[in-house]
Design a protein around this motif. Structure first.
Motif, PDB file in Angstrom:
ATOM      1  N   PRO A   1       3.158 -21.054  -8.393  1.00 37.97           N
ATOM      2  CA  PRO A   1       3.310 -19.749  -7.683  1.00 37.97           C
ATOM      3  C   PRO A   1       4.437 -18.852  -8.399  1.00 37.97           C
ATOM      4  O   PRO A   1       5.197 -19.379  -8.856  1.00 37.97           O
TER       5      PRO A   1
ATOM      6  N   THR B   1       5.597 -11.431  -8.081  1.00 36.56           N
ATOM      7  CA  THR B   1       5.334 -10.333  -8.794  1.00 36.56           C
ATOM      8  C   THR B   1       5.177  -9.184  -7.842  1.00 36.56           C
ATOM      9  O   THR B   1       4.501  -9.342  -6.806  1.00 36.56           O
TER      10      THR B   1
ATOM     11  N   LYS C   1       5.723  -9.893  -3.877  1.00 39.12           N
ATOM     12  CA  LYS C   1       4.746 -10.901  -3.181  1.00 39.12           C
ATOM     13  C   LYS C   1       4.877 -11.910  -4.163  1.00 39.12           C
ATOM     14  O   LYS C   1       5.187 -12.141  -5.208  1.00 39.12           O
TER      15      LYS C   1
ATOM     16  N   ARG D   1       2.439 -14.884  -5.773  1.00 36.19           N
ATOM     17  CA  ARG D   1       1.162 -14.767  -6.225  1.00 36.19           C
ATOM     18  C   ARG D   1       0.865 -16.228  -6.947  1.00 36.19           C
ATOM     19  O   ARG D   1       1.574 -16.975  -7.405  1.00 36.19           O
TER      20      ARG D   1
ATOM     21  N   ASP E   1      -2.701 -17.570  -9.106  1.00 35.57           N
ATOM     22  CA  ASP E   1      -4.106 -17.476  -9.774  1.00 35.57           C
ATOM     23  C   ASP E   1      -4.850 -18.699 -10.073  1.00 35.57           C
ATOM     24  O   ASP E   1      -4.243 -19.891 -10.523  1.00 35.57           O
TER      25      ASP E   1
ATOM     26  N   GLU F   1      -6.836 -14.624  -7.369  1.00 38.07           N
ATOM     27  CA  GLU F   1      -5.727 -14.771  -7.000  1.00 38.07           C
ATOM     28  C   GLU F   1      -5.674 -14.738  -5.534  1.00 38.07           C
ATOM     29  O   GLU F   1      -6.398 -14.201  -4.781  1.00 38.07           O
TER      30      GLU F   1
ATOM     31  N   THR G   1      -2.045 -13.707  -2.671  1.00 40.17           N
ATOM     32  CA  THR G   1      -0.743 -13.409  -2.578  1.00 40.17           C
ATOM     33  C   THR G   1      -0.114 -13.405  -1.228  1.00 40.17           C
ATOM     34  O   THR G   1      -1.003 -13.358  -0.130  1.00 40.17           O
ATOM     35  N   THR G   2       1.196 -13.470  -0.940  1.00 39.64           N
ATOM     36  CA  THR G   2       1.657 -13.475   0.367  1.00 39.64           C
ATOM     37  C   THR G   2       2.992 -12.640   0.281  1.00 39.64           C
ATOM     38  O   THR G   2       3.554 -12.795  -0.981  1.00 39.64           O
TER      39      THR G   2
ATOM     40  N   CYS H   1       6.734 -11.544   0.163  1.00 38.35           N
ATOM     41  CA  CYS H   1       8.061 -12.323   0.163  1.00 38.35           C
ATOM     42  C   CYS H   1       8.700 -12.011   1.438  1.00 38.35           C
ATOM     43  O   CYS H   1       8.968 -10.973   1.949  1.00 38.35           O
TER      44      CYS H   1
ATOM     45  N   SER I   1       0.948 -23.784  -4.918  1.00 38.69           N
ATOM     46  CA  SER I   1      -0.411 -23.396  -4.980  1.00 38.69           C
ATOM     47  C   SER I   1      -1.544 -24.662  -5.189  1.00 38.69           C
ATOM     48  O   SER I   1      -1.108 -25.445  -5.593  1.00 38.69           O
TER      49      SER I   1
END
Length: 170
Positions: free
Chosen positions: A76, A79, A82, A84, A86, A127, A129-130, A132, A141
């Protein structure tokens, strides 16, 4: 896709139960995003990057055809405000379908996950995202890939992997 959600949830729950190392990390740049290889269940070599699908003998009179597939899931990283993760997978031949799922665990609980599948491809990236939270949290991840090619031994082939736990402040 209940089957996919169940498989991805099982991978992430297994990740949540496994012991991990917490690493301190700041904002991540491209060099700070190491990837963890996806492996087949029961593979002794955690560094193994590839597993093969082999065309069954009854389906071909010529030389045995082998398609090599592999992939990775990133640690993780932060960026654009958030967190992220991948997943990137590829094969050296066209498959009937490639399906990938990627999820983020937050402080030991299953967070967001996302799924993507495409027919007649050799590679796929995706990907999740969550947002922050504005404080430090521990993230992990997890990724899963399902490779399907009719007439090949080992199809569908499932590979999965998870990152170490990473402490991120954002």
């Amino acid at each position: 896709m209940p089957r996919v959600r169940t498989v991805l949830s099982a991978v992430v729950l297994a990740v949540a139960c496994a012991a991990g190392t917490v690493l301190a990390a700041g904002p991540a740049g491209a060099a700070d995003r190491p990837s963890v290889p996806l492996t087949a269940a029961g593979t002794a070599d955690a560094e193994s990057f590839t597993v093969t699908l082999t065309r069954s003998a009854g389906a071909s009179f010529g030389a045995q055809e082998v398609i090599t597939c592999g992939g990775s899931v990133t640690n993780p990283y932060v960026t654009g405000g958030k967190v992220r993760a991948d997943i990137k997978v590829s094969c050296d031949g066209v498959l009937d379908t490639i399906e990938v799922g990627v999820a983020i665990e937050i402080n030991g609980a299953l967070g967001p996950d996302s799924w993507k599948g495409l027919p007649k491809v050799t590679a796929l990236t995706h990907e999740v995202t969550t947002p922050c939270p504005g404080t430090t949290a521990v993230y992990r991840s997890a990724g899963i890939a399902i490779f399907t090619k009719a007439g090949y031994v080992g199809s569908p082939l499932t590979l999965a992997g998870k990152s170490p736990r990473i402490s991120l402040a954002c």
